[in-house]
Design a protein around this motif. Structure first.
Motif, mmCIF file in Angstrom:
data_model
loop_
_atom_site.group_PDB
_atom_site.id
_atom_site.type_symbol
_atom_site.label_atom_id
_atom_site.label_comp_id
_atom_site.label_asym_id
_atom_site.label_seq_id
_atom_site.Cartn_x
_atom_site.Cartn_y
_atom_site.Cartn_z
ATOM 1 N N ILE A 8 1.084 -1.190 -0.011
ATOM 2 C CA ILE A 8 0.036 -0.052 -0.128
ATOM 3 C C ILE A 8 0.806 1.088 0.052
ATOM 4 O O ILE A 8 0.602 2.257 -0.578
ATOM 5 C CB ILE A 8 -0.919 -0.100 1.270
ATOM 6 N N LEU A 9 1.914 1.191 0.694
ATOM 7 C CA LEU A 9 2.713 2.358 1.003
ATOM 8 C C LEU A 9 3.469 2.470 -0.445
ATOM 9 O O LEU A 9 3.675 3.707 -0.894
ATOM 10 C CB LEU A 9 3.755 2.182 1.967
ATOM 11 N N SER A 10 4.070 1.468 -1.015
ATOM 12 C CA SER A 10 4.790 1.672 -2.335
ATOM 13 C C SER A 10 3.921 2.174 -3.388
ATOM 14 O O SER A 10 4.074 3.053 -4.019
ATOM 15 C CB SER A 10 5.245 0.473 -2.678
ATOM 16 N N ILE A 188 11.598 8.738 -13.929
ATOM 17 C CA ILE A 188 12.810 8.260 -13.182
ATOM 18 C C ILE A 188 12.625 7.835 -11.740
ATOM 19 O O ILE A 188 12.766 6.740 -11.325
ATOM 20 C CB ILE A 188 14.104 9.209 -13.546
ATOM 21 N N ALA A 189 11.837 8.958 -11.187
ATOM 22 C CA ALA A 189 11.600 8.330 -9.694
ATOM 23 C C ALA A 189 10.763 7.320 -9.599
ATOM 24 O O ALA A 189 10.981 6.415 -8.605
ATOM 25 C CB ALA A 189 10.994 9.725 -9.132
ATOM 26 N N THR A 194 9.523 1.584 -8.349
ATOM 27 C CA THR A 194 9.035 0.183 -8.849
ATOM 28 C C THR A 194 10.174 -0.795 -8.770
ATOM 29 O O THR A 194 10.042 -2.013 -8.539
ATOM 30 C CB THR A 194 8.685 0.455 -10.414
ATOM 31 N N VAL A 195 11.495 -0.406 -9.292
ATOM 32 C CA VAL A 195 12.643 -1.553 -9.257
ATOM 33 C C VAL A 195 12.725 -2.152 -7.760
ATOM 34 O O VAL A 195 12.780 -3.340 -7.589
ATOM 35 C CB VAL A 195 13.916 -1.124 -9.787
ATOM 36 N N LEU A 201 9.742 -7.526 -3.329
ATOM 37 C CA LEU A 201 8.690 -8.891 -3.297
ATOM 38 C C LEU A 201 9.075 -10.029 -3.743
ATOM 39 O O LEU A 201 8.906 -11.112 -3.375
ATOM 40 C CB LEU A 201 7.638 -8.211 -4.510
ATOM 41 N N VAL A 202 10.484 -10.027 -4.442
ATOM 42 C CA VAL A 202 10.904 -11.411 -5.077
ATOM 43 C C VAL A 202 11.563 -11.973 -3.967
ATOM 44 O O VAL A 202 11.523 -13.231 -3.829
ATOM 45 C CB VAL A 202 11.864 -11.140 -6.170
ATOM 46 N N SER A 203 12.341 -11.105 -3.253
ATOM 47 C CA SER A 203 12.954 -11.832 -2.077
ATOM 48 C C SER A 203 11.939 -12.473 -0.863
ATOM 49 O O SER A 203 12.190 -13.282 -0.293
ATOM 50 C CB SER A 203 14.018 -10.892 -1.439
#
Length: 646
Positions: A8-10, A188-189, A194-195, A201-203
């Protein structure tokens, strides 16, 4: 912090950045739009100022000529009427100068001083006023210095407009650059955030996803009894959802089989429709080709064959072509309905008159099967507001179906006032004593591509689109079509149409004898030589004089050289289409009536553009001549409605 809160924060941060980007874009767009409008106004004022300078120079030369004639000793170098004419032109220039002054002040955002020009025009006005009153010129009018000063004022204002345009253009470029920088920075931000979110999320989910992956492999092998072990957090809920999905998969597979059966039935219906349509199209095409070959052979064998002997074959070719056109129109109508592009054009209509026209049209079909037609109109008021074309199509389709499926029986048509939900409706009921339908057949009688019984298409023909189109048209008009039927006893189709209060019929709505103005000259504008040739023949046979133009530019040249009494205009043309030609004619204050003849059904656009008639190709000869006669009788100019701005 749980995964949900982190997401939610992201996402909130990404949303804020996106909103910043959107607001920056909207702000930049609005600012660019304002600057562009100012630039357009400045450029328009530049053009107006240059045109005024040309008028001023022309008037200066005329004044010099008058002065020269006065120097030769003539007391009145020009006649009083000539002086009055020049005085009127000068008064128009003075009025235009006042208008330009206010416009220039708005564009330059400061008062514009044109006193020298006003003084010069006033002196010229006094000079010409004396000549118009017949007074003698005692001395030459020497205003060369004033003219140079006035011209210098106009040049200075024009240079100020150039500077203003340059400043606006510079501001426009700065706005674009700043907007681009803001957009790039926010992008860019957003990309960086997003990256970071993706790596997190992957980890965080890798271990849980492995267990979910094991479950999907088990289900993929057909082991629907496998359950994913319980997991913590939000992914545990996801695992439970997967398990629930596996438990319900068996039920879903049964539903898929049922849907597949329905899809197969739909494909079968489409295949049957294509087979029927192929047969229906081949029948008139074979007639057209066959009779055309017969006529060509007769013409080659004996070129002296009278036209009268070919009339029967030509009528069969015409009938087959009209049948083919009706089939194509049905397919186009259902396509427009399904795409939501079908529109309704309401106008005041006389129901009694419309029904009489439909009954006359369908009478041969009724008599062909040995049927008897009865008609009863019990309406309290015959006038209403409706789409006349759609009404005819619905009534004609219901009556033609009754005539087709009834042999040596009775077809009854009744009109009466009814109420539905407290609102007044008109009911047009068509009752026949034909073959009738079962309850199952009535459930699918209004479905596209399907007739009540697939075997009926083999016996009676047809594409299965007529009732579908009629019901859709009825719904577009705010009504409906209801059906009652018994096998072997006949059917009753009731077309319900809302009654809309209508005033008296508009001018020209009454049907009368067509009167063609003698020796009227018609300009046909169409890039298709075959279409021009057909129209030319029809109009010349009716006694019109005909001009032809293959493009909009050629039409403008002919209108300027020899204005016609009416323009018959196509819309779809290369380079300059029909709408663009209408805009040019309006800008030139052209008062020639225009009738549109096009393959496009854009009648609403024609109304907005103020044309006197709109016909969709192919057009029957009588309808073409009647429309032209009405347009010539009205004699109104091209005058667009407020919805269209030029």
């Amino acid at each position: 912090m749980s995964l949900t809160r982190r997401l939610i924060l992201s996402f909130g941060a990404i949303l804020v950045l996106s909103l910043i980007n959107i607001f920056a874009h909207l702000w930049g767009s609005e600012l660019r739009s304002e600057l562009f409008s100012e630039l357009q106004a400045v450029m328009r004022d530049q053009a107006g100022l240059r045109e005024f300078e040309q008028q001023l120079d022309a008037m200066h030369r005329k004044i010099r000529v008058i002065e020269t004639l006065g120097d030769t000793g003539e007391s009145l170098p020009i006649t009083v009427s000539e002086a009055s004419e020049q005085l009127n032109a000068l008064n128009a220039m003075i009025a235009r100068l006042a208008f330009l002054g206010s416009r220039l002040a708005d564009s330059l955002e400061r008062p514009v001083v044109l006193g020298g020009v006003e003084t010069l025009l006033s002196d010229w006005q006094l000079f010409l006023a004396n000549l118009a009153e017949g007074d003698d010129i005692e001395r030459p009018l020497t205003l060369q210095g004033e003219y140079r000063a006035a011209l210098q004022q106009l040049v200075s204002v024009e240079l100020a407009l150039v500077d203003r345009a340059s400043a606006i253009n510079l501001s426009l470029n700065d706005t674009v650059a700043m907007t681009n920088r803001i957009t790039l920075g926010v992008f860019i931000a957003t990309l960086g955030l997003t990256v970071i979110l993706a790596l997190h999320l992957v980890s965080f989910t890798l271990r849980s996803i492995r267990k979910l992956h094991e479950g999907t492999q088990q289900w993929g092998r057909g082991n629907l009894d496998y359950q994913v072990p319980p997991l913590a957090g939000e992914l545990g809920q996801l695992a439970e959802s997967f398990n629930h999905m596996a438990r319900n998969l068996r039920t879903a597979m049964n539903e898929v089989k049922s849907a597949s059966a329905r899809a197969d039935a739909a494909n079968q219906a489409k295949s049957s429709f294509l087979a029927n349509m192929s047969h229906e199209l081949r029948t008139p095409m074979n007639a057209i080709i066959g009779y055309s070959e017969m006529l060509l052979e007769e013409a080659e064998d004996d070129r002296a064959v009278p036209i009268g002997e070919m009339q029967a074959d030509l009528e069969k070719i015409l009938s087959a072509g009209q049948h083919l056109l009706a089939l194509i129109n049905d397919v186009l109508d259902i396509s427009k309905i399904e795409s939501g592009k079908m529109t309704v054009y309401r106008e005041t209509a006389d129901i009694e008159q419309l029904m009489n026209e439909v009954l006359v049209t369908v009478q041969p079909m009724v008599e062909a099967n040995g049927n008897r037609l009865t008609y009863d109109n019990a309406l309290s008021e015959q006038l209403t507001e409706t789409d006349v074309t759609r009404f005819r199509q619905i009534a004609l389709n219901l009556l033609s179906n009754a005539a087709k499926f009834t042999h040596e029986g009775v077809i009854d048509v009744s009109l009466r006032d009814v109420e539905r939900g407290g609102l007044p409706f008109i009911e047009i009921a068509v009752t026949d004593s034909g073959i009738g339908m079962s309850s199952k057949q009535m459930e699918q009688v209004f479905e596209a591509f399907i007739q009540a019984d697939l075997s009926t298409s083999k016996v009676y023909g047809g594409t299965g689109l007529g009732l579908t189109i009629s019901k859709k048209f009825a719904e577009l008009l705010g009504g409906d079509i209801l059906v009652e039927s018994t096998v072997g006893q006949g059917s009753r189709f009731a077309f319900l149409m809302p009654r809309v209060s209508a005033g008296s019929l508009p001018n020209g709505a009454a049907v009368g004898t067509m009167t063609l103005p003698a020796s009227s000259r018609i300009l046909i504008v169409d890039d298709d030589p075959v279409a021009r040739e057909l129209c030319c023949r029809h109009l010349q046979q009716a006694g019109f004089q005909v001009q032809e133009a293959s493009s909009g530019e050629q039409a403008l040249q002919q209108i300027q050289a020899s204005p016609p009494d009416l323009i018959l205009l196509d819309v779809v043309m290369p380079e300059m289409d029909g709408w663009q030609l209408l805009e040019k004619l309006h800008s030139q204050q052209c008062d020639i009536p225009v009738v549109i003849q096009s393959m496009l059904g854009e009648r609403e656009m024609g109304d907005i553009m103020g044309v006197q008639g709109y016909l969709v190709k192919p057009v029957e000869r009588d309808i073409l001549l009647q429309t032209i006669a009405d347009a010539l009788a009205s004699g109104s100019a091209i005058e667009p409605t407020p919805e269209r701005a030029f």
